[in-house]
Enzyme design. Structure first.
Site, PDB file in Angstrom:
ATOM      1  N   SER A 157      30.191  37.753  45.704  1.00  0.00           N
ATOM      2  CA  SER A 157      30.870  37.754  44.405  1.00  0.00           C
ATOM      3  C   SER A 157      30.117  36.881  43.419  1.00  0.00           C
ATOM      4  O   SER A 157      29.896  35.697  43.686  1.00  0.00           O
ATOM      5  CB  SER A 157      32.301  37.233  44.565  1.00  0.00           C
ATOM      6  OG  SER A 157      32.898  36.963  43.311  1.00  0.00           O
TER       7      SER A 157
ATOM      8  N   CYS B 285      43.420  34.885  45.128  1.00  0.00           N
ATOM      9  CA  CYS B 285      43.791  36.277  44.843  1.00  0.00           C
ATOM     10  C   CYS B 285      45.280  36.516  45.036  1.00  0.00           C
ATOM     11  O   CYS B 285      45.774  37.605  44.760  1.00  0.00           O
ATOM     12  CB  CYS B 285      43.004  37.229  45.733  1.00  0.00           C
ATOM     13  SG  CYS B 285      41.236  37.201  45.403  1.00  0.00           S
TER      14      CYS B 285
END
Length: 360
Positions: free
Chosen positions: A173, A307
């Site tokens: 990421s 998340c």
């Protein structure tokens, strides 16, 4: 910016810039440029890895079987379950110890000749525990099954060498180490051909359809190049940032552990943890109250996974570890974090916790 797939001058300039960014990222993670597939982030990269592996298994005549640890990211868990079950396959979940670390012997017991994919994190996203990546990859290679490494929390924080570790697939990421949102990549071992998740075009050598997000990709390449460079003192930039982050989290761990009713979660030893994460359990208070109190003090923190910080559900990672899954506090440091930031946290946490306990 031009379309990198076109042969006019603007397109060719865009293509040159795109390939330079690809080489910059490959240099940071020990990969060949051709092994880098740019994605919109780690979630897409993980999903693409699972889809490709499952489809490959089906084409070989198997009901896809996926192996993963109970502490894997929700993107890994959900993609694996959805795609395996879509083809009448199954997922085997391997447990962890109280530090969040998997047992390689247990992985060995559940991997089958028809296993489509084995997942292993480089480091966990809630607690900083590092996983035995080398051992799991070696096991998968020995059994002849594909292995995917989720390195979203590791790339840009610790040295990652895709070629040396020998994995088939690795996801990363960009925003986790300073690149723009919408940037990420899936590394695909040379010679491995998998069905693409996104179809409809031949971008990324037909491995991921859709016009590349050139601004995000160039930002990702620039950050990778910076981390791969050296500072004025000759020390590698990545090494310097790792050392600085570890010094800050060492102070956080020591200070938070002195607060009454606070338990450090995950691996506390420097050799076994990521340098930038700290996770603790705080007895007697709800995490939302702690987060709001810290926010009022100018401190941004999480409860559990970034998340899922808005969820009121207990953390599946901490639940799998057998520790308090309801009252966690997760803190991370970045390249611009300072000792003053740590001082602010260590001053605020006891005050906020004491106030909440008094109200309770």
């Amino acid at each position: 910016a031009g379309d990198p797939s076109r042969i006019h001058a603007e397109g060719m300039r865009a293509r040159t810039a795109l390939e330079e960014a690809r080489a910059q990222l490959a240099g940071l993670v020990g990969a060949r440029s051709r092994e880098v597939v740019f994605t919109s982030g780690a979630t897409e990269a993980i999903t693409a890895a699972v889809w490709g592996a499952v489809r490959r298994s089906v084409e070989l005549g198997h009901r896809p079987h996926v192996v993963l640890a109970a502490v894997e990211h929700s993107a890994v868990r959900q993609a694996s379950t959805a795609f395996a079950e879509a083809f009448d396959g199954s997922v085997t979940v391997v447990g962890v110890d109280r530090l969040g670390r998997i047992d390689v012997d247990e992985v060995a017991e559940v991997v089958r000749p028809d296993t489509a994919l084995v997942h292993v994190q480089w480091g966990n996203h809630e607690v900083p525990t590092l996983q035995p990546v080398d051992a799991v990859v070696a096991l998968a290679n020995e059994r002849g099954v594909l292995v995917h490494v989720d390195a979203a929390q590791a790339v840009g924080r610790v040295p990652v060498d895709f070629g040396a570790v020998g994995a088939d697939l690795l996801s990363l990421s960009g925003p986790k180490f300073g690149a723009p949102p919408g940037s990420g990549a899936l590394l695909v071992r040379r010679g491995l051909r998998l069905a693409p998740l996104l179809v409809g075009g031949d971008q990324e050598r037909a491995r991921r359809a859709g016009l590349e997000n050139l601004p995000a990709v160039l930002g990702l390449g620039a950050v990778a190049a910076a981390l791969g460079g050296t500072g004025p003192d000759g020390e590698g930039r990545l090494s310097a940032e790792e050392r600085a982050a570890r010094a800050l989290t060492d102070r956080l761990l020591a200070g938070l552990a002195r607060t009454d009713g606070v338990e450090v979660l995950g691996e506390p030893g420097a050799d076994g943890r990521l340098p930038h994460l700290v996770c603790v359990a705080i007895d007697g208070v709800e995490p939302q109250g702690v987060l709001l109190g810290l926010d009022q003090a100018g401190i941004a923190a999480h409860a559990g996974s970034a998340c899922a910080s808005a969820s009121l559900e207990p953390s599946p990672v901490l639940d799998a570890m057998g520790v308090d899954a309801h009252r966690s506090l997760r803190l991370s440091v970045g390249w611009d974090s300072t000792d003053a930031d740590v001082d602010a946290v260590l001053a605020a946490v006891p005050t906020v916790v004491e106030r909440l306990r008094a109200l309770a």
